[in-house]
Design a protein around this motif. Sequence first.
Motif, mmCIF file in Angstrom:
data_model
loop_
_atom_site.group_PDB
_atom_site.id
_atom_site.type_symbol
_atom_site.label_atom_id
_atom_site.label_comp_id
_atom_site.label_asym_id
_atom_site.label_seq_id
_atom_site.Cartn_x
_atom_site.Cartn_y
_atom_site.Cartn_z
ATOM 1 N N HIS A 1 39.036 5.433 -44.162
ATOM 2 C CA HIS A 1 39.081 6.767 -44.761
ATOM 3 C C HIS A 1 40.548 7.150 -44.848
ATOM 4 C CE1 HIS A 1 37.570 11.222 -44.817
ATOM 5 N NE2 HIS A 1 38.130 10.833 -45.938
ATOM 6 N N GLU B 1 41.583 11.153 -52.070
ATOM 7 C CA GLU B 1 40.811 10.804 -50.886
ATOM 8 C C GLU B 1 39.963 9.585 -51.227
ATOM 9 O OE1 GLU B 1 38.612 14.032 -49.061
ATOM 10 O OE2 GLU B 1 39.938 15.466 -50.093
ATOM 11 N N GLN C 1 37.275 6.722 -49.378
ATOM 12 C CA GLN C 1 36.517 6.314 -48.205
ATOM 13 C C GLN C 1 35.701 5.066 -48.527
ATOM 14 O OE1 GLN C 1 34.346 9.439 -46.324
ATOM 15 N NE2 GLN C 1 33.438 8.112 -44.772
ATOM 16 N N HIS D 1 43.962 9.146 -47.170
ATOM 17 C CA HIS D 1 44.453 10.120 -48.130
ATOM 18 C C HIS D 1 45.649 9.484 -48.814
ATOM 19 C CE1 HIS D 1 45.659 14.614 -48.883
ATOM 20 N NE2 HIS D 1 45.189 14.011 -49.954
ATOM 21 N N SER E 1 47.406 13.147 -55.169
ATOM 22 C CA SER E 1 46.852 12.317 -54.099
ATOM 23 C C SER E 1 45.371 12.065 -54.368
ATOM 24 C CB SER E 1 47.029 13.007 -52.749
ATOM 25 O OG SER E 1 46.321 14.236 -52.716
ATOM 26 N N PHE F 1 35.484 8.519 -53.746
ATOM 27 C CA PHE F 1 36.835 9.009 -54.002
ATOM 28 C C PHE F 1 36.802 10.332 -54.757
ATOM 29 C CE2 PHE F 1 35.354 6.218 -57.305
ATOM 30 C CZ PHE F 1 35.723 6.823 -58.491
ATOM 31 N N LYS G 1 48.701 9.002 -51.036
ATOM 32 C CA LYS G 1 49.751 9.811 -51.641
ATOM 33 C C LYS G 1 50.779 8.898 -52.290
ATOM 34 C CE LYS G 1 49.219 13.449 -48.155
ATOM 35 N NZ LYS G 1 49.909 14.274 -47.124
ATOM 36 N N SER H 1 40.036 13.583 -56.129
ATOM 37 C CA SER H 1 41.369 14.165 -56.021
ATOM 38 C C SER H 1 41.245 15.671 -56.208
ATOM 39 C CB SER H 1 42.311 13.578 -57.070
ATOM 40 O OG SER H 1 43.581 14.188 -56.977
ATOM 41 N N HIS I 1 43.717 3.238 -41.143
ATOM 42 C CA HIS I 1 42.726 4.257 -41.484
ATOM 43 C C HIS I 1 41.313 3.780 -41.154
ATOM 44 C CE1 HIS I 1 45.619 6.944 -43.519
ATOM 45 N NE2 HIS I 1 46.251 5.802 -43.730
#
Length: 234
Positions: free
Chosen positions: A43, A36, A38, A45, A34, A62, A47, A64, A156
């Motif tokens: 924002h 992250e 922003q 996550h 995955s 970003f 997957k 991981s 998000h």
Amino acid sequence: MTLNRVICEKRTYSRAFASHQHDYGQFLFPLQGSMEIQTEKQHLHLKTDHCFYLPPGCLHTFRSIDRNEFLVLDMPMRYVSYRANGLYLQMDQQWEAIRFLLLEEAHHSNGSTVALNDLTRYVSQKLQHSLHPSIEYIHNHYHQHMKVSELAKLEHYHPIYFSSWFKQMTGKSPKAYISAVRLDAAKRLLRDTDFSIAHISQEVDFNHPSSFTKWFVRTERDISTNVPQKLHLG
């Protein structure tokens, strides 16, 4: 540096936060793990059950924190349709098929072929017609009660940003857009079915037929003076 050709390749990302922006579009397909991500207003996550499109000029941070692998499609400006914000999409069968074809091209051609260019054009066209998750949700769940905060979560976005973003995308506030979708549904049911007013009112999230009638007449009057004859007010 300006990107002049399509690049499609597998990449991995580190645990450390990194920030940048680029003058080309980028599509991220998670293969493992995955990430992250922003942006200024989003924002998320990311997957393996979703994919994400970053438009040109979008500053993003970003990282991981787990073992990861992504298929990344870098799209030069000539392939890119305008979008002000990132597009977070569920990995349905169509996107899974596109990911498979891109993987094949990346594996056999070092990421640059005529076929890859054609695939990138197809991805760009599909993006133009892809609904944002919140808009798609409204069309599929207009019969249910909705909160702006819940719609914002689908994109998000923080709710403060979501309403202004939504109006930029649709020309309407979330409340006005939901009302317009419900009005279209109510008109269709009034025209094409024999359902009672009580039943139709429940289909568009009204508990009482009288409330539905007042809302329908008021909303329709703003658009047209023609009220469907099935709606008796006497």
